[in-house]
Scaffold this active site. Structure first.
Site, PDB file in Angstrom:
ATOM      1  N   CYS A  16     -25.692 -59.832  84.128  1.00 52.74           N
ATOM      2  CA  CYS A  16     -24.561 -58.872  84.145  1.00 52.74           C
ATOM      3  C   CYS A  16     -23.835 -59.070  85.472  1.00 52.74           C
ATOM      4  CB  CYS A  16     -25.061 -57.438  84.022  1.00 52.74           C
ATOM      5  SG  CYS A  16     -26.184 -57.135  82.647  1.00 52.74           S
ATOM      6  N   ALA A  17     -23.301 -60.267  85.668  1.00 54.41           N
ATOM      7  CA  ALA A  17     -22.832 -60.690  86.996  1.00 54.41           C
ATOM      8  C   ALA A  17     -21.594 -59.949  87.482  1.00 54.41           C
ATOM      9  CB  ALA A  17     -22.572 -62.195  86.998  1.00 54.41           C
ATOM     10  N   GLY A  53     -19.551 -60.584  90.780  1.00 46.56           N
ATOM     11  CA  GLY A  53     -20.464 -61.480  91.480  1.00 46.56           C
ATOM     12  C   GLY A  53     -20.996 -61.107  92.836  1.00 46.56           C
ATOM     13  N   GLY A  54     -20.984 -59.822  93.209  1.00 49.50           N
ATOM     14  CA  GLY A  54     -21.537 -59.435  94.513  1.00 49.50           C
ATOM     15  C   GLY A  54     -22.948 -59.964  94.723  1.00 49.50           C
ATOM     16  N   LYS A  55     -23.811 -59.711  93.743  1.00 52.34           N
ATOM     17  CA  LYS A  55     -25.211 -60.139  93.870  1.00 52.34           C
ATOM     18  C   LYS A  55     -25.364 -61.635  93.577  1.00 52.34           C
ATOM     19  CE  LYS A  55     -26.826 -55.515  92.778  1.00 52.34           C
ATOM     20  NZ  LYS A  55     -25.502 -54.977  92.410  1.00 52.34           N
ATOM     21  N   ASP A  61     -28.788 -56.696  86.264  1.00 50.69           N
ATOM     22  CA  ASP A  61     -28.195 -55.624  87.065  1.00 50.69           C
ATOM     23  C   ASP A  61     -27.436 -54.760  86.062  1.00 50.69           C
ATOM     24  OD1 ASP A  61     -27.185 -54.104  89.150  1.00 50.69           O
ATOM     25  OD2 ASP A  61     -25.538 -55.488  89.556  1.00 50.69           O
ATOM     26  N   CYS A 103     -27.700 -49.005  89.863  1.00 54.31           N
ATOM     27  CA  CYS A 103     -27.273 -48.212  91.016  1.00 54.31           C
ATOM     28  C   CYS A 103     -27.280 -46.743  90.607  1.00 54.31           C
ATOM     29  CB  CYS A 103     -25.916 -48.664  91.548  1.00 54.31           C
ATOM     30  SG  CYS A 103     -24.619 -48.733  90.318  1.00 54.31           S
TER      31      CYS A 103
END
Length: 403
Positions: A232-233, A236-238, A301, A354
């Site tokens: 679940c990009a 793309g932070g992670k 995520d 989160c």
């Protein structure tokens, strides 16, 4: 503090779009800041911070101002006047601002501050859900912490630079950034600044990413040369953090159902010098099936209520609806059931949200491990991050290993 009419009017325009047109606060602030090219950084700061603050305390302020939605322009000025009085700012003598009962405002504030849902400015249903999930004491502490303004946290892009070199580069542009103990790649600003205008940002030396969010990449325990899938990009932070932890070696596949988010990820990856990322849009179940039993590491995520990130998204409190919680927990379990099959034997999976609600977090893992799809997995460790303990976003992450 001298108030400038055009800045206050910009705040009123922003509040109108957020409260009445149901637009997202971050997009609105971005739009409103473009109204006048002559505004300096202090002016822009006033507009952004005042808007966010009124959004954050919307329930408390509207209750004190005794106004109801939809909010007419005079009513938006009333809400703003409540903000100003509580800030100790002297109200200007403008025709838009009616004579304001300062003592009454302060009296109402004292009275309403005794009731948590007003004091912390949250809808009844979120208050009930939070208290049920965490207990009265923990929830009171947590929602209080989630109402504080988020710090500006950067993640050093180790593909391009080191922490010390980034600090030096930012200092040359008059930005002071300090390391955060216990977060290997994080720096926090001593004063808010528009970091996206810096040379350091243009050169891809950092990304903006909350300290709690940065824990997820490390939790995944990636090694250079592995095959890693971020399911679940989003933008793309992670993913970008994982690419740096992989030292650009191996294959990193970024999946998402939204192609436009993956386009943004590609743009960011180019700036960051992350070359091992391949994006794939999930436009059918085939995309997932093709990857079954093939990855050393998988990150889920998962989409969630976002109740852990209210510091930076205060308008989420007003956009969330009770039925969304039921809907999203079903989606989370479906994603776990399907995407977990991408992990190969001996591989590892991280499920993260989160959110701070057990029903989105450990309850999901318990249900998954008890299901057919989860029977080959064991729980290695989990981390529940609360804003009231860490000072950063609320987060949940769990690491599972496949036999």
């Amino acid at each position: 503090m001298k108030l400038h009419r055009n800045l206050v009017f910009a705040v009123i325009d922003a509040l109108n779009l957020i409260f009445n047109e149901d637009e997202y606060a971050d997009k609105v602030v971005e739009k409103v800041l473009k109204f006048d090219k002559r505004w300096g950084s202090r002016d822009r700061g006033f507009i952004a911070e005042t808007t966010y603050e009124i959004v954050r305390w919307k329930r408390l302020y509207t209750e004190i101002a005794e106004v109801k939605a939809p909010y007419s322009r005079p009513n938006l000025f009333r809400i703003w006047a409540v903000w100003a009085v509580l800030k100790g700012i002297e109200l200007p003598d403008w025709k838009q601002i009616e004579p304001t009962p300062t003592r009454r405002i302060k009296g109402r504030f004292d009275e309403l501050s005794k009731i948590r849902k007003f004091k912390e400015s949250i809808p009844d249903w979120i208050d009930e859900v939070g208290e049920k999930a965490l207990g009265d004491k923990k929830w009171t502490k947590e929602i209080n912490a989630l109402n504080k303004q988020a710090e500006v946290v950067l993640r050093v892009n180790t593909l391009k630079t080191t922490k010390a070199n980034l600090q030096k580069a930012l200092l040359e542009e008059n930005i002071v950034a300090n390391p955060i103990k216990g977060y290997p790649d994080a720096l926090t600003l001593t004063e808010r600044a528009n970091v996206f205008r810096t040379e350091a940002f243009k050169k891809g030396m950092f990304e903006m990413q909350d300290a709690s969010s940065q824990l997820v990449g490390h939790f995944l325990d990636v090694k250079p040369g592995q095959r890693v899938v971020d399911t679940c990009a989003g933008a793309g932070g992670k993913t970008l953090h994982i690419a740096a932890l992989m030292e650009n070696k191996g294959q990193l596949i970024a999946l998402d159902i939204y192609g436009n988010k993956l386009k943004e990820l590609k743009r960011r990856a180019k700036r960051d010098g992350a070359h091992n990322i391949e994006t794939r849009e999930i436009d059918s179940t085939k995309v997932i099936k093709k990857l079954y039993n093939s990855a050393d590491r998988v990150l889920i995520d998962a989409p969630c209520t976002g109740l852990g990130v209210l510091k930076r998204n205060p308008d989420a409190k007003w956009k969330l609806q009770p039925e969304f919680l039921d809907k999203i927990t079903k989606t989370q379990q479906e994603i776990l059931q399907s995407y977990s099959r991408i992990v190969k034997s001996g591989g590892k999976l991280v499920y993260a949200t989160c959110s701070i609600l057990p029903q989105e977090n450990n309850d999901q893992i318990i249900a998954f491990l008890a299901s057919e799809a989860g029977k080959d997995f064991t729980l290695v460790k989990e981390n529940k991050v609360y804003a009231s303990d860490s000072g950063y976003d609320g987060f949940y992450m769990t690491l599972l290993e496949k036999k």
